[in-house]
Design an enzyme around this catalytic site. Structure first.
Site, PDB file in Angstrom:
ATOM      1  N   LYS A 138       9.873  13.040  -4.184  1.00  0.00           N
ATOM      2  CA  LYS A 138       8.834  12.524  -5.091  1.00  0.00           C
ATOM      3  C   LYS A 138       7.706  11.884  -4.292  1.00  0.00           C
ATOM      4  O   LYS A 138       7.875  11.603  -3.094  1.00  0.00           O
ATOM      5  CB  LYS A 138       9.463  11.518  -6.056  1.00  0.00           C
ATOM      6  CG  LYS A 138      10.090  10.306  -5.395  1.00  0.00           C
ATOM      7  CD  LYS A 138      11.027   9.579  -6.337  1.00  0.00           C
ATOM      8  CE  LYS A 138      11.595   8.334  -5.680  1.00  0.00           C
ATOM      9  NZ  LYS A 138      12.671   7.723  -6.458  1.00  0.00           N
TER      10      LYS A 138
ATOM     11  N   ARG B   1      16.895   0.789 -16.652  1.00  0.00           N
ATOM     12  CA  ARG B   1      15.643   1.563 -16.634  1.00  0.00           C
ATOM     13  C   ARG B   1      15.894   2.768 -17.534  1.00  0.00           C
ATOM     14  O   ARG B   1      15.955   2.618 -18.741  1.00  0.00           O
ATOM     15  CB  ARG B   1      15.274   1.922 -15.187  1.00  0.00           C
ATOM     16  CG  ARG B   1      13.876   2.456 -15.013  1.00  0.00           C
ATOM     17  CD  ARG B   1      13.463   2.579 -13.563  1.00  0.00           C
ATOM     18  NE  ARG B   1      14.273   3.531 -12.794  1.00  0.00           N
ATOM     19  CZ  ARG B   1      14.055   3.857 -11.529  1.00  0.00           C
ATOM     20  NH1 ARG B   1      13.048   3.315 -10.864  1.00  0.00           N
ATOM     21  NH2 ARG B   1      14.822   4.716 -10.906  1.00  0.00           N
TER      22      ARG B   1
ATOM     23  N   TYR C  87     -15.086  -9.187   8.123  1.00  0.00           N
ATOM     24  CA  TYR C  87     -15.372  -9.959   6.907  1.00  0.00           C
ATOM     25  C   TYR C  87     -14.716 -11.336   6.949  1.00  0.00           C
ATOM     26  O   TYR C  87     -13.551 -11.454   7.334  1.00  0.00           O
ATOM     27  CB  TYR C  87     -14.865  -9.226   5.668  1.00  0.00           C
ATOM     28  CG  TYR C  87     -15.614  -7.964   5.362  1.00  0.00           C
ATOM     29  CD1 TYR C  87     -16.992  -7.987   5.113  1.00  0.00           C
ATOM     30  CD2 TYR C  87     -14.950  -6.745   5.303  1.00  0.00           C
ATOM     31  CE1 TYR C  87     -17.676  -6.817   4.818  1.00  0.00           C
ATOM     32  CE2 TYR C  87     -15.628  -5.572   5.009  1.00  0.00           C
ATOM     33  CZ  TYR C  87     -16.995  -5.615   4.770  1.00  0.00           C
ATOM     34  OH  TYR C  87     -17.669  -4.464   4.480  1.00  0.00           O
TER      35      TYR C  87
ATOM     36  N   MET D  99     -12.317  -1.657   4.338  1.00  0.00           N
ATOM     37  CA  MET D  99     -11.977  -0.484   3.535  1.00  0.00           C
ATOM     38  C   MET D  99     -11.762   0.753   4.416  1.00  0.00           C
ATOM     39  O   MET D  99     -10.813   1.506   4.220  1.00  0.00           O
ATOM     40  CB  MET D  99     -13.082  -0.217   2.503  1.00  0.00           C
ATOM     41  CG  MET D  99     -12.707   0.858   1.503  1.00  0.00           C
ATOM     42  SD  MET D  99     -14.017   1.264   0.345  1.00  0.00           S
ATOM     43  CE  MET D  99     -14.016  -0.145  -0.733  1.00  0.00           C
TER      44      MET D  99
HETATM   45  C1  LIG Z   1      13.791   7.589  -5.633  1.00  0.00           C
HETATM   46  C2  LIG Z   1      15.127   7.834  -6.137  1.00  0.00           C
HETATM   47  C3  LIG Z   1      16.187   8.117  -5.265  1.00  0.00           C
HETATM   48  C4  LIG Z   1      16.063   8.063  -3.758  1.00  0.00           C
HETATM   49  O1  LIG Z   1      16.121   6.729  -3.306  1.00  0.00           O
HETATM   50  P1  LIG Z   1      16.131   6.333  -1.760  1.00  0.00           P
HETATM   51  O2  LIG Z   1      16.472   4.900  -1.781  1.00  0.00           O
HETATM   52  O3  LIG Z   1      14.760   6.568  -1.232  1.00  0.00           O
HETATM   53  O4  LIG Z   1      17.155   7.169  -1.099  1.00  0.00           O
HETATM   54  C5  LIG Z   1      17.407   8.447  -5.825  1.00  0.00           C
HETATM   55  N1  LIG Z   1      17.577   8.473  -7.169  1.00  0.00           N
HETATM   56  C6  LIG Z   1      16.591   8.175  -8.028  1.00  0.00           C
HETATM   57  C7  LIG Z   1      16.847   8.206  -9.491  1.00  0.00           C
HETATM   58  C8  LIG Z   1      15.336   7.836  -7.546  1.00  0.00           C
HETATM   59  O5  LIG Z   1      14.365   7.529  -8.404  1.00  0.00           O
END
Ligand SMILES: *Cc1c(COP(=O)(O)O)cnc(C)c1O
Length: 399
Positions: free
Chosen positions: A59, A158, A291, A339
């Site tokens: 992701k 969640r 800055y 920036m």
């Molecule tokens: C992001 C995620 C993972 C991976 O987590 P890591 O700690 O980066 O290994 C696994 N399961 C779900 C549901 C996630 O959202």
């Protein structure tokens, strides 16, 4: 007339590139070592319970590494499934030609999104009976089965079915003819805490709850449904968390979420962040830099201006707290990170020139700077550092 003369000598023929043909390493860029990803997946897989599968979590553009490169090498290393957060991320992987099963870890709830997911052969995560029904209707409409994973909440609060409800509803869900339950999973909230293995920890209570739930639904370990619970931390804690599959992100990229891990496990960071020196100036003693004038030179100081700033994803609250590496030596960053630029004190160097390459994250010689270090200094976690890099930074694969 010196200028005119040198102009005449200028050989334009050498510069026959297209007008938009910018070198990706012209300013600042991310380098990704595909081989490191592959090796990490291989190594991590040796720690798994027998027959436990490895889902590579890609992701957020592969935690900022470039999802395509990550997929290619994770699959070479033996990943059998991929995890993404969004519908769009899943569709992108399919457009790269990825054939492996893809699970969307986020929630889809509209009929439209679920149809798109179905049409792209992406498995949604399902957290309610209503979503199950929608999927079943979609499957029925197309005369096929809609593959999906059911999620139960064991303590993260969640996504996921409430576990008591799930136990009641599972029989009904099983009777839906046009869905195919490919997996049942839950997610750990605290596996990277130091006490995660203590009997009273949240992590252990999540594991027990998950096991209890599998017992209550008379889960048959011989059927095809994959059970999964562990993220990187859970995977590294103990085989008790492995079940049929683990979902691994951070540690595949080369960083351990745990303070203590197996000494034999040598994870290799796959990402480096590099930048070129755009300008060099020397200032007198007592001159303020950047800055707010937060840094004032206490000696005659040579400064390198680097073309990278918070618009590229370097946290501004690291101003004055980080170092960069050149030729196996550290140089301190000084003044506020702006920036698009930041300044580095290179008074002690004779070799750094305009165009020299500096390493912000990664290794040079025997020196290394890790996102873990940045995350501690900016009061966040390495996950956030990795996925805060912006599109302005080109990603270059280097092996
Ligand atoms: C992001 C995620 C993972 C991976 O987590 P890591 O700690 O980066 O290994 C696994 N399961 C779900 C549901 C996630 O959202």
């Amino acid at each position: 007339m010196q200028i005119r003369k040198s102009n005449q000598e200028f050989n334009f023929d050498k510069y026959s590139f297209f007008k938009q043909d910018i070198d990706p390493k012209q300013r600042a860029w991310i380098e990704v070592k595909g081989k490191a990803l592959e090796t990490n997946v291989r190594q991590l897989r040796t720690k798994l319970r027998k027959n436990c599968q490895f889902m590579a979590v890609v992701k957020a553009d592969g935690y900022g590494h470039d999802a395509k490169v990550v997929c290619d090498y994770a699959i070479k290393g033996g990943a059998s499934e991929l995890g993404v957060a969004t519908l769009e991320e899943g569709i992108k992987l399919r457009s790269f030609g990825v054939k492996k099963p893809i699970l969307i870890l986020g929630n889809l709830y509209t009929k439209r999104d679920l149809i798109i997911s179905f049409k792209n052969d992406l498995m949604p995560t399902i957290s309610s009976i209503r979503e199950c029904l929608v999927c079943n209707n979609i499957g029925k409409h197309f005369g096929l089965k809609f593959s999906l994973h059911l999620k139960v909440d064991t303590g993260m609060s969640r996504l996921g079915f409430e576990s008591k409800k799930f136990i009641q509803q599972f029989e009904k869900i099983k009777s839906f003819e046009n869905i195919s339950i490919e997996g049942i999973y839950s997610h750990l909230s605290s596996a990277d805490e130091n006490n995660a293995l203590d009997s009273q920890s949240i992590t252990q209570s999540q594991r027990l709850k998950f096991n209890e739930l599998l017992k209550q639904i008379n889960f048959d370990r011989n059927n095809e449904i994959k059970i999964h619970l562990a993220n990187s931390a859970g995977m590294l804690l103990s085989k008790d968390f492995h079940f049929h599959m683990v979902r691994v992100g951070l540690s595949m990229y080369g960083y351990s979420p745990l303070a203590k891990i197996d000494k034999n496990l040598l994870l290799k960071p796959a990402l480096s962040l590099k930048v070129k020196v755009a300008f060099i100036r020397t200032i007198d003693k007592g001159v303020s830099v950047s800055y707010g004038g937060k840094f004032v030179s206490n000696r005659k100081t040579k400064l390198a201006v680097l073309s990278i700033g918070y618009a590229d994803g370097v946290p501004r609250n690291l101003s004055g707290k980080i170092k960069v590496i050149h030729n196996n030596k550290f140089y301190p960053q000084v003044g506020s990170i702006t920036m698009d630029q930041m300044m580095v004190d290179i008074t002690d160097s004779k070799e750094i020139k305009v165009g020299s390459i500096m390493v912000l994250l990664g290794s040079d010689g025997d020196k290394t700077i890790s996102p873990l270090e940045w995350s501690r200094k900016s009061n966040t976690i390495p996950w956030e550092i990795l996925c805060s890099f912006k599109n302005r930074l080109p990603k270059v694969q280097v092996d």
